[in-house]
Every structure is written in structure tokens, then in C-alpha cells.
Design a protein around this motif. Structure first.
Motif, PDB file in Angstrom:
ATOM      1  N   ARG A 140       7.568  -5.584   0.782  1.00 21.91           N
ATOM      2  CA  ARG A 140       7.604  -4.365   1.286  1.00 21.91           C
ATOM      3  C   ARG A 140       6.509  -4.069   1.768  1.00 21.91           C
ATOM      4  O   ARG A 140       5.682  -4.580   2.093  1.00 21.91           O
ATOM      5  CB  ARG A 140       8.094  -3.400  -0.133  1.00 21.91           C
ATOM      6  CG  ARG A 140       9.275  -3.171  -0.076  1.00 21.91           C
ATOM      7  CD  ARG A 140      10.027  -2.962  -0.037  1.00 21.91           C
ATOM      8  NE  ARG A 140      11.449  -2.936  -0.800  1.00 21.91           N
ATOM      9  CZ  ARG A 140      12.331  -3.355  -1.040  1.00 21.91           C
ATOM     10  NH1 ARG A 140      12.627  -4.674  -0.399  1.00 21.91           N
ATOM     11  NH2 ARG A 140      13.392  -3.201  -1.248  1.00 21.91           N
ATOM     12  N   ILE A 177       4.556  -1.445   4.110  1.00 22.88           N
ATOM     13  CA  ILE A 177       3.880   0.333   3.842  1.00 22.88           C
ATOM     14  C   ILE A 177       3.762   0.861   5.956  1.00 22.88           C
ATOM     15  O   ILE A 177       2.794   0.182   6.253  1.00 22.88           O
ATOM     16  CB  ILE A 177       2.317   0.151   3.574  1.00 22.88           C
ATOM     17  CG1 ILE A 177       2.994  -0.142   2.184  1.00 22.88           C
ATOM     18  CG2 ILE A 177       2.117   1.634   3.465  1.00 22.88           C
ATOM     19  CD1 ILE A 177       2.364  -1.381   1.737  1.00 22.88           C
ATOM     20  N   TRP A 214      11.435  -5.801  -7.374  1.00 23.41           N
ATOM     21  CA  TRP A 214      10.484  -3.772  -8.096  1.00 23.41           C
ATOM     22  C   TRP A 214       9.028  -4.213  -7.999  1.00 23.41           C
ATOM     23  O   TRP A 214       8.662  -3.515  -7.745  1.00 23.41           O
ATOM     24  CB  TRP A 214      11.615  -4.220  -9.212  1.00 23.41           C
ATOM     25  CG  TRP A 214      11.160  -3.166  -9.835  1.00 23.41           C
ATOM     26  CD1 TRP A 214      10.065  -2.927 -11.117  1.00 23.41           C
ATOM     27  CD2 TRP A 214      11.240  -1.500  -9.471  1.00 23.41           C
ATOM     28  NE1 TRP A 214      10.464  -1.627 -11.912  1.00 23.41           N
ATOM     29  CE2 TRP A 214      10.649  -1.043 -10.544  1.00 23.41           C
ATOM     30  CE3 TRP A 214      11.709  -0.566  -8.260  1.00 23.41           C
ATOM     31  CZ2 TRP A 214      10.838   0.498 -10.996  1.00 23.41           C
ATOM     32  CZ3 TRP A 214      11.493   0.177  -8.172  1.00 23.41           C
ATOM     33  CH2 TRP A 214      11.225   1.018  -9.748  1.00 23.41           C
ATOM     34  N   ILE A 264       8.103  -3.665  -4.647  1.00 32.83           N
ATOM     35  CA  ILE A 264       8.602  -1.835  -4.263  1.00 32.83           C
ATOM     36  C   ILE A 264       7.395  -0.948  -4.402  1.00 32.83           C
ATOM     37  O   ILE A 264       6.664  -0.187  -4.592  1.00 32.83           O
ATOM     38  CB  ILE A 264       9.985  -0.995  -4.994  1.00 32.83           C
ATOM     39  CG1 ILE A 264      10.975  -1.182  -4.346  1.00 32.83           C
ATOM     40  CG2 ILE A 264       9.755   0.187  -5.290  1.00 32.83           C
ATOM     41  CD1 ILE A 264      13.047  -1.301  -4.996  1.00 32.83           C
ATOM     42  N   LYS A 265       6.983  -1.269  -6.419  1.00 29.62           N
ATOM     43  CA  LYS A 265       5.530  -0.627  -7.198  1.00 29.62           C
ATOM     44  C   LYS A 265       4.130  -1.184  -6.294  1.00 29.62           C
ATOM     45  O   LYS A 265       3.916  -0.511  -6.735  1.00 29.62           O
ATOM     46  CB  LYS A 265       6.137  -1.266  -8.469  1.00 29.62           C
ATOM     47  CG  LYS A 265       6.667  -1.503  -9.675  1.00 29.62           C
ATOM     48  CD  LYS A 265       6.983  -1.340 -10.678  1.00 29.62           C
ATOM     49  CE  LYS A 265       7.069  -2.539 -11.296  1.00 29.62           C
ATOM     50  NZ  LYS A 265       7.181  -2.772 -12.421  1.00 29.62           N
ATOM     51  N   ALA A 298       4.407  -1.597  -3.197  1.00 31.03           N
ATOM     52  CA  ALA A 298       3.822  -1.106  -1.874  1.00 31.03           C
ATOM     53  C   ALA A 298       3.756   1.022  -2.500  1.00 31.03           C
ATOM     54  O   ALA A 298       2.967   1.570  -1.881  1.00 31.03           O
ATOM     55  CB  ALA A 298       5.419  -1.219  -1.223  1.00 31.03           C
ATOM     56  N   GLN A 299       4.016   1.585  -3.534  1.00 29.29           N
ATOM     57  CA  GLN A 299       4.225   2.228  -3.986  1.00 29.29           C
ATOM     58  C   GLN A 299       2.557   3.067  -4.474  1.00 29.29           C
ATOM     59  O   GLN A 299       1.748   3.925  -3.942  1.00 29.29           O
ATOM     60  CB  GLN A 299       4.592   3.081  -4.214  1.00 29.29           C
ATOM     61  CG  GLN A 299       6.416   3.067  -4.582  1.00 29.29           C
ATOM     62  CD  GLN A 299       7.341   3.533  -6.224  1.00 29.29           C
ATOM     63  OE1 GLN A 299       7.232   2.925  -5.908  1.00 29.29           O
ATOM     64  NE2 GLN A 299       8.747   4.047  -4.803  1.00 29.29           N
ATOM     65  N   ALA A 300       1.943   1.448  -4.686  1.00 33.49           N
ATOM     66  CA  ALA A 300       0.663   2.045  -5.783  1.00 33.49           C
ATOM     67  C   ALA A 300      -0.201   1.651  -4.778  1.00 33.49           C
ATOM     68  O   ALA A 300      -1.724   1.876  -4.983  1.00 33.49           O
ATOM     69  CB  ALA A 300       0.761   0.661  -6.695  1.00 33.49           C
ATOM     70  N   LYS A 338      -3.295   1.562  -1.849  1.00 31.04           N
ATOM     71  CA  LYS A 338      -4.493   2.843  -0.796  1.00 31.04           C
ATOM     72  C   LYS A 338      -4.473   2.113   0.488  1.00 31.04           C
ATOM     73  O   LYS A 338      -4.791   1.894   0.634  1.00 31.04           O
ATOM     74  CB  LYS A 338      -5.689   3.626  -1.717  1.00 31.04           C
ATOM     75  CG  LYS A 338      -5.081   3.775  -3.549  1.00 31.04           C
ATOM     76  CD  LYS A 338      -3.582   4.836  -3.813  1.00 31.04           C
ATOM     77  CE  LYS A 338      -4.248   5.486  -5.109  1.00 31.04           C
ATOM     78  NZ  LYS A 338      -2.640   6.728  -5.255  1.00 31.04           N
ATOM     79  N   GLN A 398      13.880   5.569   3.797  1.00 26.17           N
ATOM     80  CA  GLN A 398      13.118   6.021   4.676  1.00 26.17           C
ATOM     81  C   GLN A 398      12.120   5.012   5.097  1.00 26.17           C
ATOM     82  O   GLN A 398      11.734   5.557   6.663  1.00 26.17           O
ATOM     83  CB  GLN A 398      12.241   7.460   3.805  1.00 26.17           C
ATOM     84  CG  GLN A 398      11.530   5.669   2.567  1.00 26.17           C
ATOM     85  CD  GLN A 398      11.635   5.273   1.241  1.00 26.17           C
ATOM     86  OE1 GLN A 398      12.564   5.776   1.067  1.00 26.17           O
ATOM     87  NE2 GLN A 398      10.513   5.170   0.777  1.00 26.17           N
ATOM     88  N   ASP A 399      12.415   4.350   5.442  1.00 27.77           N
ATOM     89  CA  ASP A 399      12.255   3.240   6.734  1.00 27.77           C
ATOM     90  C   ASP A 399      13.105   2.732   8.153  1.00 27.77           C
ATOM     91  O   ASP A 399      12.991   3.395   7.926  1.00 27.77           O
ATOM     92  CB  ASP A 399      11.284   1.783   5.876  1.00 27.77           C
ATOM     93  CG  ASP A 399      10.959   1.958   4.960  1.00 27.77           C
ATOM     94  OD1 ASP A 399       9.914   2.012   5.030  1.00 27.77           O
ATOM     95  OD2 ASP A 399      11.409   1.002   3.582  1.00 27.77           O
TER      96      ASP A 399
END
Length: 731
Positions: free
Chosen positions: A221, A223, A264, A267-268, A270-272, A274, A417-418
Motif C-alpha cells: 500500500r 501512503i 489487510w 492496509i493497517k 499504511a494507516q498506522a 506516521k 481515495q487513491d
């Protein structure tokens, strides 16, 4: 072997369906060595066709199936020209190691150019096979005929084309003089053959790009920056260090991604993760977009038509009219977000992508990786919709960069969103029109000035490569945005000018009927405005000034199809009013004639516009598959209605804000119009494109129908309810 099995082997192992022997292949095989690399020359029959010993024909096409039915049409062309059953022909498409570079699958050229190359290759091969059969059967070529892949002589003796091809090496250049079969002898071309790709799609066994997997593959993924032009200042990896899935972080300049064992987990992660980015605000004020476009510096100017002296005749006109049209920024809105898989092995890069231009993508990836072209292979897999240069190529570059960093195959799947935020956009377009009428109400002068950003190229620079600070061979070709700036009508004084501006901060690319749709909108809507000023019926105005029999025919046929009639004018009392609007295009001024009538319903109180029916007369020359042609036209109309009524990208000073289907809505099933089509088949003429032309006439037909219904002129696409209410005077 099933079609999926054969296709799977081609994708997974790079297998080559062996054709008539290549030079030296027989000796190599006897010695246990690999056969020579298959030719991909667009000048050689071997580039396009292979015949196995059992008579199966494999077609190698650089043009690809995008969900439009072109695969079936290409198979029809080859099967008919070689007189083999359709189920004895299969297609390998968009594989840079196996297929010739026939250019991108765009501009409605898959049949007009790609299909005709295949027809010529098949005709050349047919001539050679008949020559061989004549020698073997002791007959003259004129006595021979091919039936279901078997060459027969008078009296019944026959030999299969596979055996003829296997007798000795066939090395043939495409022969432009090789005789083509007369259309009267076609058994498949011109017939409604069922699409070969549909069964697997219906029964969920089809492998879309998004479904493709490799052994030992990881998931990635990206960012992407929070603002266009932002720079990556720092990354804190601590939040992902303890996460499951063997998460790895990859940073190259402003390129930032994560790789993990499962999707998954990626994805997690990429969200985490910073990341600290620079604060930039490079985008213009959305409310002032077209003021911004007008103020961009002009970098080039092209006179597209210059007949007489339009400026002088405008000054002398009995009546004059000026109008400005604009067309919003639009995104591709692909239903399935972009995806790619990349593998680096033994110095060779292989990338599976839904790119419409795998040969172009290959060159771009080679530039990014600083590798020789022969070290990069791109393999096409059908994606879930594209109709232009969307995010497929960008996902491919990102997958390649991640795979190189971690040393294993990587799959990159964009999120919604990408896709909406980062695929390159259809550009904003601004068009100024001026026209004059003489004392008799005839159009005496016509002037159009078209303003486009320069960078609307096919080879858009790859997003991942740009973020990483690496080259990607983006190119500078602005594409075909100049097409249909000129008009098909015969006026004494005409001047049309295309002005290309600096690109601004947006990445732009081509969306279905790029340029042609916007240009036809302005030209055909303005012609209706001049007809209204003259008090002349729009159909009469067009026929009076059109010196083209095929163009006149589509106009006359669509008039009959739609029961065209002179309208009494809008009903001032009714809330819901209906109207008819006419539009016409001779696509790119040399091919595919389309005339259409839109039937719309306008609700004055809400400003809502609904297209109830769309009538189309369509002349694309020889029709390969009438069902496929109708499907294409219907798809053109439905997608273009959506783009005309509701689609537009929104943004703030930092970033695209229309990142989901709520903020970027598309047409839904209840609002799909009935499409009524009159196909004109001309078997004796060359086939032209179907994938784009009908798109071009949708915005002007709807605009003209809205005027017929409600007496208002809408010159800004999309025709939203807010714009309709404002035009009616009760915004």
C-alpha cells in the motif's frame, strides 16, 4: 486446455504458443535448446499469428480487450480471413514479449488500425498456405478453397492449414497486396457473434487484474501525500514495528509505501504509519477555476482552420453572437480501483497491469529502473474499467518500486481515495465562440478559440516515479485534443484556433473522447444558438451547410428515428417540461459519422434534468459485430450522460476532495436513458472506430434539448441542478 488454463500459463510462465516454425527453431529443439524468441515485428506475419499443427490459430494483438468486445471482433476478423472456426482461434493480448507494439488501445483504433493489421496478416498467411496446398495437391490456387481450416481441391482432396504451416519455416512480411476476402464471402464479420469473454465473467471464473496472484507474493500500500506537491519530511516507523504480517516500510524520496504478508496487514500498516509532510497549497480556488485557466500562459497556438476572413466578416455581420463554454475537470471513476503486480527475478522485471498501453508502460518502467528495454516485460490483464489513462500505470510503477526494494513479487491495490484522488484527470477546457449572420439569416462567419492545458499526454509521468525522483519517460505529446476543433460545415469565413497553456498543478490525461467531446460540445451547441438567432430549424441549418452525403444521411435517419419536428417553444406554465436536442459529428473530420437526438425532461422547481431517451444514427463503415457495436454505442451514451449531468472533480487549495462516490457521483441505473440505435452497415468500406465517437455528441444534444424544453442555454458542463436553477432565475 481451457481458455483460462492457456491464458494462465501465458501469464504465469511466459509460455509461447508455437506457430509455424521460426528460423532455426527446429534445430534448436532437436538439440534441447530453447527456441528463438518469438517475433513481435508489426511488419511480420509471425508477429501477429501462430498456427499449431492441429490447426489452432493464436492471434497476438497489441490492442487489448477493455470490456468493449474487441477481443471477439478481432477473432472474427482473423477466423473469417483464414476460414477457420471461431473456436479454433484464441487471443494473446498486450504482452510486450509476445505481441507487436500497435500503439495504445485508444482513440477507437482497435479495429480501424489494429484489426486491419491482423486482417492483412491473415490475408498474407492465407495466400502462402494456398500456394503450399496447390503444390502439395497438384492443383492451381484458383481451384482451392479453405473450409473450417482445411484446404480442399476440386474433387475433395484436402490438407489442414496446421500441416501446411508445419512443413517448413514460414517467414513472411505483411503483404499490402495480398488479396482480402470479398465481404460477400464473410461468414462471421458483420454477424452478431456472442462475446467470447462473457461466460467466464458471468460465472465468476474470469481473472481480472485485481484477482491475479503470484506465489510468494507480498501486498503493498502506498501512503500518498496529503497535498499535491507536498514533500516528505520524516517518517516514524515505530507504530508499525510490532504489527503482525512482517511489515516493511519503503521510502525513496517522497515515495512512501508499506509491504506485508497479507493485504489487510498492509492496509493497517499504511494507516498506522506516521509521516510528516510539508504544508503546501498549490491548487487554484475551485470557484475561480476558469479564470485561472484563462490566465495561464499560452505555450503554443495552432490554427486548425482558416477560410476567408472571419474577423472581417464578423465585423460586417447583420447579427452577431458570442458564447463561452467550459468543461469541468473529470476523473475516470473506474469502478474497480487500479491494481498491478510486479516481480523482479534474475535481472528481469515482469509487471502485470491493466494498462491500455503496455508497450508504452514498458518504456516508462525501463526509464524508472534505468534498465535496458529488453529487461522489462509488461503483461496485460483486464481491469475493472478504465476508458483512458487512469491509475493503472501508476499502480504498476509503485508495485515495481516496492518489489525492487523487498526482493519479492508485490501486489499494489489502490483504495477508492487513491483512485479518485491521484489518477490523472481530464483537463478543464475553456472555449470562446463567435458567429455572425447575414441579412438572410445564414451563418456568414464562424470563429472558435479553444484553450487546453498542454500536458494531456498518453504517456503521463508515473506518479510513483515522480515521488521517488526517478525518470519515467512521460513524454510531451498532448494527444488528440485538437481533433474536432475544426467544423464539418461549409461556411465562407471560418477560423478555429487551439491554444495550449502551461499545465498548472494538476496531472492531466485522456478520458474517453478526449478533446473531441469538449470541442463538439461547443461547436454543436453554438450552431444551435445561431440557428435559434436566425429562426431556423437546427436540422435544416445543418443540412443546408453540410456538403457530405454520409453526414446528411445520419442526420436524416436520426430525424426519422426520433420523429424530429419543429417545436412550438417551452410551456411557461408547466413545472416538468420536455425537449429534443440534435447534435452531429464527423469524428476527427474523417471517420465515423454520428447524429443524435436527446429527449430530456427538466423539472423547473428542482433544476433536475433527466435524459429519457437517446436516438442515435451511426455510420462506422464496415461493422464487424453489430451486437458489439450496439453495446459500445450504448456505453458511450450512458457514460457521457453521466459526465454531462453530474460528474466533476472538486478540490481545495491542497488536494482533490471528491474522493468517494458520494462526492463524485455517477449515473445510477434508474437514470439510464433508453438508447435507440440505427446502425448503418457499409460492408464494402473500411471499418472505423466505435469506442468514442458517440460520446462526443452527448453534451451538445442534451444542452440543445434543455433549451428546447426550458428556453435556457447551459454552457458549462456538468449541467447540475444548481446551474439549471440559476439559468431559470431562481437559484
Amino acid at each position: 486446455m481451457s481458455m483460462m488454463g492457456r491464458r494462465g500459463l501465458l501469464m504465469m510462465a511466459g509460455a509461447l504458443v508455437v506457430s509455424f516454425p521460426l528460423p532455426g527453431a527446429g534445430a534448436a529443439a532437436q538439440n534441447g535448446a530453447a527456441a528463438e524468441v518469438k517475433s513481435v515485428s508489426p511488419d511480420a506475419v509471425q508477429g501477429f499469428l501462430a498456427v499449431s499443427r492441429d490447426g489452432h490459430v493464436t492471434v497476438y494483438s497489441g490492442k487489448v480487450e477493455l470490456g468493449t468486445g474487441v477481443e471477439t471482433a478481432l477473432l472474427q476478423i482473423v477466423a473469417d480471413e483464414l476460414d477457420v472456426p471461431l473456436d479454433h482461434v484464441s487471443l494473446v493480448q498486450g504482452d510486450t514479449a509476445l505481441t507487436p507494439d500497435q500503439g495504445p488501445t485508444n482513440a477507437s483504433f482497435a479495429i480501424e488500425k489494429g484489426g486491419m493489421q491482423l486482417r492483412r496478416a491473415a490475408a498474407t498467411l492465407r495466400t502462402e498456405l494456398l500456394r503450399r496446398a496447390a503444390r502439395q495437391l497438384g492443383a492451381s490456387v484458383t481451384e482451392l478453397r479453405i473450409v473450417d481450416g482445411v484446404v480442399h481441391a476440386t474433387g475433395g482432396a484436402g490438407v489442414g492449414i496446421g500441416l501446411l504451416a508445419a512443413q517448413a519455416s514460414i517467414v513472411l512480411k505483411l503483404d499490402p497486396a495480398a488479396p482480402l476476402k470479398p465481404p460477400v464471402d464473410y461468414k462471421l464479420v458483420g454477424k452478431p457473434v456472442p462475446r467470447v469473454d462473457i461466460p467466464a465473467k458471468v460465472f465468476a471464473s474470469f481473472t481480472y487484474m485485481q484477482d491475479f496472484r503470484l506465489p510468494d507474493m507480498l501486498h503493498g500500500r502506498i501512503i500518498h501525500p496529503p497535498a499535491i506537491g507536498a514533500e516528505l519530511l520524516s517518517v516514524d516507523e515505530n507504530p508499525v514495528r510490532a504489527m503482525p504480517g512482517n511489515v516493511r516500510v519503503v521510502r525513496i524520496g517522497n515515495f512512501l509505501g508499506v509491504v506485508a504478508d497479507t493485504e489487510w496487514d498492509a492496509i493497517k500498516a499504511a494507516q498506522a504509519l506516521k509521516a510528516d509532510w510539508s504544508d503546501v497549497s498549490n491548487l487554484p480556488d475551485e470557484a475561480q477555476l476558469f479564470d485561472y485557466v484563462r490566465e495561464l500562459p499560452v505555450v503554443s497556438e495552432t490554427i486548425m482552420s482558416n477560410v476567408g476572413d472571419a474577423q472581417q466578416r464578423l465585423a460586417q455581420a447583420a447579427r452577431r453572437l458570442s458564447a463561452t463554454y467550459d468543461f469541468a475537470i473529470q476523473t475516470h471513476g473506474s469502478i474497480g480501483p487500479s491494481c498491478a503486480v510486479a516481480q523482479l527475478k534474475d535481472g528481469q522485471v515482469t509487471c502485470w497491469s491493466a494498462s491500455q498501453a503496455t508497450h508504452n508502460l514498458r518504456r516508462q518502467l525501463a526509464a524508472t529502473l534505468a534498465l535496458p528495454l529488453e529487461k522489462v516485460r509488461c503483461i496485460y490483464l483486464e481491469g475493472a474499467g478504465c476508458y483512458g489513462r487512469n491509475g493503472h500505470e501508476d499502480a504498476a510503477a509503485e508495485a515495481v518500486l516496492l518489489a525492487r526494494a523487498v526482493g519479492r513479487p508485490v501486489r499494489v491495490q489502490w483504495m477508492r481515495q487513491d483512485e479518485h484522488g491521484w489518477d490523472p484527470k481530464g483537463p478543464p477546457v475553456l472555449i470562446d465562440m463567435q458567429g455572425g449572420l447575414d441579412a438572410q439569416g445564414r451563418i456568414s462567419a464562424w470563429q472558435g478559440d479553444f484553450l487546453y492545458p498542454q500536458a494531456t499526454a498518453v504517456n503521463v509521468a508515473l506518479l510513483g516515479s515522480e515521488l521517488a525522483g526517478l525518470p519515467s519517460d512521460g513524454g510531451t505529446d498532448p494527444g488528440g485534443i485538437q481533433n474536432d476543433v475544426a467544423i464539418p460545415y461549409r461556411f465562407a469565413d471560418v477560423r478555429t484556433t487551439l491554444r495550449r497553456t502551461a499545465p498548472g498543478p494538476f496531472r492531466h490525461s485522456w478520458i474517453r473522447s478526449p478533446g473531441r467531446m469538449q470541442n463538439t460540445f461547443a461547436n454543436e451547441a453554438f450552431l444551435d444558438e445561431l440557428a435559434a438567432l436566425a429562426g431556423t430549424d437546427p436540422l435544416e441549418m445543418r443540412l443546408r451547410t453540410l456538403d457530405d452525403a454520409r453526414g446528411a444521411e445520419v442526420l436524416e435517419r436520426v430525424a426519422r428515428l426520433s420523429n424530429w419536428r419543429t417545436r412550438p417553444g417551452p410551456d411557461p406554465e408547466a413545472d416538468v417540461v420536455t425537449g429534443l436536442g440534435l447534435a452531429y459529428v464527423k469524428y476527427e473530420m474523417y471517420r465515423t459519422y454520428v447524429a443524435a437526438v436527446a429527449e430530456v425532461e427538466v423539472r423547473r422547481s428542482s433544476g433536475q434534468v433527466r435524459v429519457r431517451r437517446f436516438f442515435v444514427a451511426h455510420d462506422c463503415g464496415q461493422i464487424i459485430n453489430p451486437d458489439g457495436t450496439r453495446n459500445q454505442i450504448e456505453g458511450n451514451i450512458v457514460q457521457a450522460v453521466s459526465r454531462t449531468l453530474i460528474e466533476q472533480v472538486t478540490f481545495n487549495r491542497k488536494m482533490i476532495t471528491s474522493l468517494d462516490w458520494a462526492s463524485y457521483p455517477i449515473l445510477t441505473f434508474p437514470d439510464v436513458p433508453e438508447v435507440v440505435i440505427d446502425l448503418i452497415d457499409r460492408p464494402e468500406t473500411p471499418p472505423w472506430g466505435v469506442g468514442e465517437p458517440a460520446t462526443a455528441i452527448v453534451p451538445p444534444a442534451i444542452a440543445n434539448a434543455i433549451h428546447d424544453a426550458a428556453g435556457i442555454r447551459l454552457r458549462s458542463v456538468p449541467f447540475t441542478a444548481e446551474k439549471v436553477r440559476a439559468a431559470l432565475g431562481h437559484a
